[in-house]
Design a protein around this motif. Structure first.
Motif, PDB file in Angstrom:
ATOM      1  N   ILE A  53       0.865  -1.221  -0.068  1.00 53.20           N
ATOM      2  CA  ILE A  53      -0.161  -0.159  -0.190  1.00 53.20           C
ATOM      3  C   ILE A  53       0.936   1.202  -0.027  1.00 53.20           C
ATOM      4  N   VAL A  54       0.713   1.922  -1.017  1.00 58.60           N
ATOM      5  CA  VAL A  54       1.450   3.318  -1.124  1.00 58.60           C
ATOM      6  C   VAL A  54       0.738   4.535  -1.141  1.00 58.60           C
ATOM      7  N   ALA A  55       1.048   5.743  -0.621  1.00 56.65           N
ATOM      8  CA  ALA A  55       0.332   7.031  -0.607  1.00 56.65           C
ATOM      9  C   ALA A  55       0.321   7.501  -1.915  1.00 56.65           C
ATOM     10  N   ALA A  56      -0.870   7.816  -2.599  1.00 60.26           N
ATOM     11  CA  ALA A  56      -0.884   8.335  -3.843  1.00 60.26           C
ATOM     12  C   ALA A  56      -2.135   9.199  -4.005  1.00 60.26           C
ATOM     13  N   ALA A  57      -1.714  10.643  -4.265  1.00 60.09           N
ATOM     14  CA  ALA A  57      -2.824  11.351  -4.087  1.00 60.09           C
ATOM     15  C   ALA A  57      -3.449  11.483  -5.727  1.00 60.09           C
ATOM     16  N   ASP A  58      -2.633  10.945  -6.585  1.00 60.68           N
ATOM     17  CA  ASP A  58      -3.433  10.684  -7.944  1.00 60.68           C
ATOM     18  C   ASP A  58      -2.693   9.010  -8.408  1.00 60.68           C
ATOM     19  N   ARG A  59      -3.930   8.379  -8.660  1.00 63.02           N
ATOM     20  CA  ARG A  59      -3.636   6.960  -9.108  1.00 63.02           C
ATOM     21  C   ARG A  59      -2.831   6.963 -10.369  1.00 63.02           C
ATOM     22  N   GLU A  60      -3.150   7.976 -11.113  1.00 64.65           N
ATOM     23  CA  GLU A  60      -2.026   7.958 -12.579  1.00 64.65           C
ATOM     24  C   GLU A  60      -0.720   7.892 -12.282  1.00 64.65           C
ATOM     25  N   ASP A  61      -0.308   8.707 -11.395  1.00 64.12           N
ATOM     26  CA  ASP A  61       1.075   8.562 -11.088  1.00 64.12           C
ATOM     27  C   ASP A  61       1.499   7.282 -10.636  1.00 64.12           C
ATOM     28  N   ALA A  62       0.864   6.660  -9.985  1.00 61.52           N
ATOM     29  CA  ALA A  62       1.226   5.372  -9.411  1.00 61.52           C
ATOM     30  C   ALA A  62       1.217   4.174 -10.692  1.00 61.52           C
ATOM     31  N   ILE A  63       0.208   4.610 -11.630  1.00 57.63           N
ATOM     32  CA  ILE A  63       0.229   3.728 -12.660  1.00 57.63           C
ATOM     33  C   ILE A  63       1.680   4.029 -13.398  1.00 57.63           C
ATOM     34  N   THR A  64       1.670   5.244 -13.766  1.00 54.91           N
ATOM     35  CA  THR A  64       2.866   5.519 -14.345  1.00 54.91           C
ATOM     36  C   THR A  64       4.356   4.785 -13.889  1.00 54.91           C
ATOM     37  N   ALA A  65       4.531   5.016 -12.664  1.00 58.66           N
ATOM     38  CA  ALA A  65       5.411   4.500 -11.772  1.00 58.66           C
ATOM     39  C   ALA A  65       5.710   2.905 -11.935  1.00 58.66           C
ATOM     40  N   GLU A  66       4.505   2.223 -12.077  1.00 60.17           N
ATOM     41  CA  GLU A  66       4.626   0.747 -12.352  1.00 60.17           C
ATOM     42  C   GLU A  66       4.702   0.368 -13.700  1.00 60.17           C
ATOM     43  N   THR A  67       4.832   1.228 -14.545  1.00 55.58           N
ATOM     44  CA  THR A  67       4.659   0.727 -15.958  1.00 55.58           C
ATOM     45  C   THR A  67       6.218   0.687 -16.518  1.00 55.58           C
ATOM     46  N   VAL A  68       6.335  -0.414 -17.373  1.00 49.46           N
ATOM     47  CA  VAL A  68       7.562  -0.685 -18.043  1.00 49.46           C
ATOM     48  C   VAL A  68       7.178  -0.283 -19.606  1.00 49.46           C
ATOM     49  N   ARG A  69       6.092  -0.427 -19.999  1.00 49.35           N
ATOM     50  CA  ARG A  69       5.720  -0.156 -21.752  1.00 49.35           C
ATOM     51  C   ARG A  69       4.423  -0.012 -21.785  1.00 49.35           C
ATOM     52  N   VAL A  70       4.151   1.066 -22.540  1.00 50.79           N
ATOM     53  CA  VAL A  70       2.542   1.221 -22.689  1.00 50.79           C
ATOM     54  C   VAL A  70       2.390   0.756 -24.172  1.00 50.79           C
ATOM     55  N   VAL A  71       1.239   0.000 -23.898  1.00 50.15           N
ATOM     56  CA  VAL A  71       0.676  -0.876 -25.109  1.00 50.15           C
ATOM     57  C   VAL A  71      -0.283  -0.142 -25.888  1.00 50.15           C
ATOM     58  N   ALA A  72      -1.278   0.294 -25.068  1.00 46.79           N
ATOM     59  CA  ALA A  72      -2.461   1.046 -25.747  1.00 46.79           C
ATOM     60  C   ALA A  72      -2.980   1.833 -24.818  1.00 46.79           C
ATOM     61  N   THR A  73      -3.595   3.166 -25.225  1.00 45.32           N
ATOM     62  CA  THR A  73      -4.326   4.005 -24.522  1.00 45.32           C
ATOM     63  C   THR A  73      -5.758   4.295 -25.257  1.00 45.32           C
ATOM     64  N   ARG A  74      -6.665   4.704 -24.325  1.00 46.92           N
ATOM     65  CA  ARG A  74      -8.016   5.014 -24.961  1.00 46.92           C
ATOM     66  C   ARG A  74      -8.773   5.942 -24.078  1.00 46.92           C
ATOM     67  N   ALA A  75      -8.784   7.137 -24.534  1.00 53.05           N
ATOM     68  CA  ALA A  75      -9.872   8.229 -23.822  1.00 53.05           C
ATOM     69  C   ALA A  75     -11.128   7.725 -23.784  1.00 53.05           C
ATOM     70  N   HIS A  76     -11.952   8.129 -22.802  1.00 51.71           N
ATOM     71  CA  HIS A  76     -13.076   8.105 -22.181  1.00 51.71           C
ATOM     72  C   HIS A  76     -13.821   9.077 -21.523  1.00 51.71           C
ATOM     73  N   PRO A  77     -14.971   9.133 -21.278  1.00 56.19           N
ATOM     74  CA  PRO A  77     -15.493  10.324 -20.483  1.00 56.19           C
ATOM     75  C   PRO A  77     -15.003  10.486 -19.356  1.00 56.19           C
ATOM     76  N   GLY A  78     -14.464   9.153 -18.681  1.00 51.57           N
ATOM     77  CA  GLY A  78     -13.710   9.528 -17.102  1.00 51.57           C
ATOM     78  C   GLY A  78     -12.361   9.631 -17.007  1.00 51.57           C
ATOM     79  N   GLY A  79     -11.849   9.685 -18.271  1.00 47.08           N
ATOM     80  CA  GLY A  79     -10.231   9.892 -18.122  1.00 47.08           C
ATOM     81  C   GLY A  79      -9.812   9.008 -19.424  1.00 47.08           C
ATOM     82  N   VAL A  80      -8.759   8.328 -19.208  1.00 49.00           N
ATOM     83  CA  VAL A  80      -7.886   7.578 -20.229  1.00 49.00           C
ATOM     84  C   VAL A  80      -7.500   6.247 -19.727  1.00 49.00           C
ATOM     85  N   THR A  81      -7.943   5.236 -20.244  1.00 48.68           N
ATOM     86  CA  THR A  81      -7.562   3.766 -19.760  1.00 48.68           C
ATOM     87  C   THR A  81      -6.264   3.524 -20.505  1.00 48.68           C
ATOM     88  N   ARG A  82      -5.302   3.197 -19.727  1.00 47.74           N
ATOM     89  CA  ARG A  82      -3.844   2.741 -20.153  1.00 47.74           C
ATOM     90  C   ARG A  82      -3.612   0.988 -20.029  1.00 47.74           C
TER      91      ARG A  82
END
Length: 275
Positions: A53-82
């Motif tokens: 469990i880690v402190a994360a004001a923004d979940r997106e920052d945590a996702i970026t930190a755990e990412t090695v390679r982006v495969v695909a992204t898609r925008a939707h009304p609630g944000g962006v799915t990576r």
């Protein structure tokens, strides 16, 4: 085959002994583990016990930190799915970073090494109950071309994760060329049918799949992940198009530069000959 879940496991915190807690809950529920049983353990409680469990004001920052390679992204009304490949080598949405069932302002990361986590659990549970059993650490993943999510194995120990049928023959005598049953994923999904997502029962026992349980604990679920040269779908459509444009531009630029250089050299030679 019998698949059963059981309660009695408290909210997990960092440092908790999962072997003891799972073992006590199994016995309290009236189960007596047998040779060939497979324990399917939700990765969430493994992560909590390992302090992921880690402190994360923004979940997106945590996702970026755990990412090695982006495969695909898609925008939707609630944000962006990576869809990304994470540090564990798993290709999934949001790198497996989970903001549910965790205190506000924090997120839950996957275990650092799910296969090692599974080995530790399998070793401890085998010692406690004196039987040969397997452990699968499961997590919820989406699937290309299919609606909905299922649980799949991200960690395994004592379970033959693949049943390789290549070279055998079907009922009509045809030789099987590519068939490999993803046994660990099938067992993970079977366990999720009784565990559920909000039932408070994070562990299931699958009984009747003893043919898949082996003596060795070195049976990594990572062997199920297809990345690198064997990945037929390395990028999403937008990412593949962008990469193609970049490569084409670079090749065109280099070709144009080479042609211009050759023309300049030819002109220089011609002037020299005239001089």
């Amino acid at each position: 085959m019998r698949v059963a879940a059981f309660g009695g496991i408290p909210e997990i915190t960092a440092g908790d002994d999962l072997v003891a807690l799972i073992g006590d809950a199994v016995l309290a529920a009236g189960f007596e583990p047998r040779d060939g049983d497979v324990f399917v353990v939700t990765s969430k409680i493994v992560s909590k016990a390992e302090g992921r469990i880690v402190a994360a004001a923004d979940r997106e920052d945590a996702i970026t930190a755990e990412t090695v390679r982006v495969v695909a992204t898609r925008a939707h009304p609630g944000g962006v799915t990576r869809i990304v490949e994470n540090r564990q080598g798993i290709v999934q949405a949001a790198a497996g970073v989970d903001a549910s069932n965790t205190p506000e302002g924090t997120v839950l990361l996957l275990p650092v090494d799910p296969d090692a986590s599974a080995r530790g659990l399998a070793r401890g549970l085998r010692e406690r109950f004196g039987v040969r059993l397997g452990v699968i650490v499961s997590d919820t993943l989406g699937r290309p071309w299919r609606q909905g999510q299922i649980d799949q194995a991200i960690g395994a120990a004592g379970v033959a994760v693949l049943d390789d049928l290549r070279g055998s023959r079907d009922s009509f005598g045809h030789q099987l060329v590519v068939t490999q049953a993803a046994v660990a994923d099938e067992l993970a999904s079977a366990g999720d049918l009784v565990k559920g997502k909000a039932s408070g029962m994070p562990v299931a026992i699958v009984r009747g799949a003893g043919h898949a349980v082996v003596e060795s604990l070195d049976t990594p679920a990572r062997a199920l992940t297809r990345t690198g040269p064997g990945d037929m779908f390395r990028l999403g459509t937008d990412e593949a198009l962008a990469e193609g444009r970049a490569v084409g531009y670079a090749e065109g630029y280099q070709a144009g530069f080479a042609a211009g250089l050759a023309a300049a050299e030819a002109a220089s030679r011609e002037r020299g000959a005239q001089g």
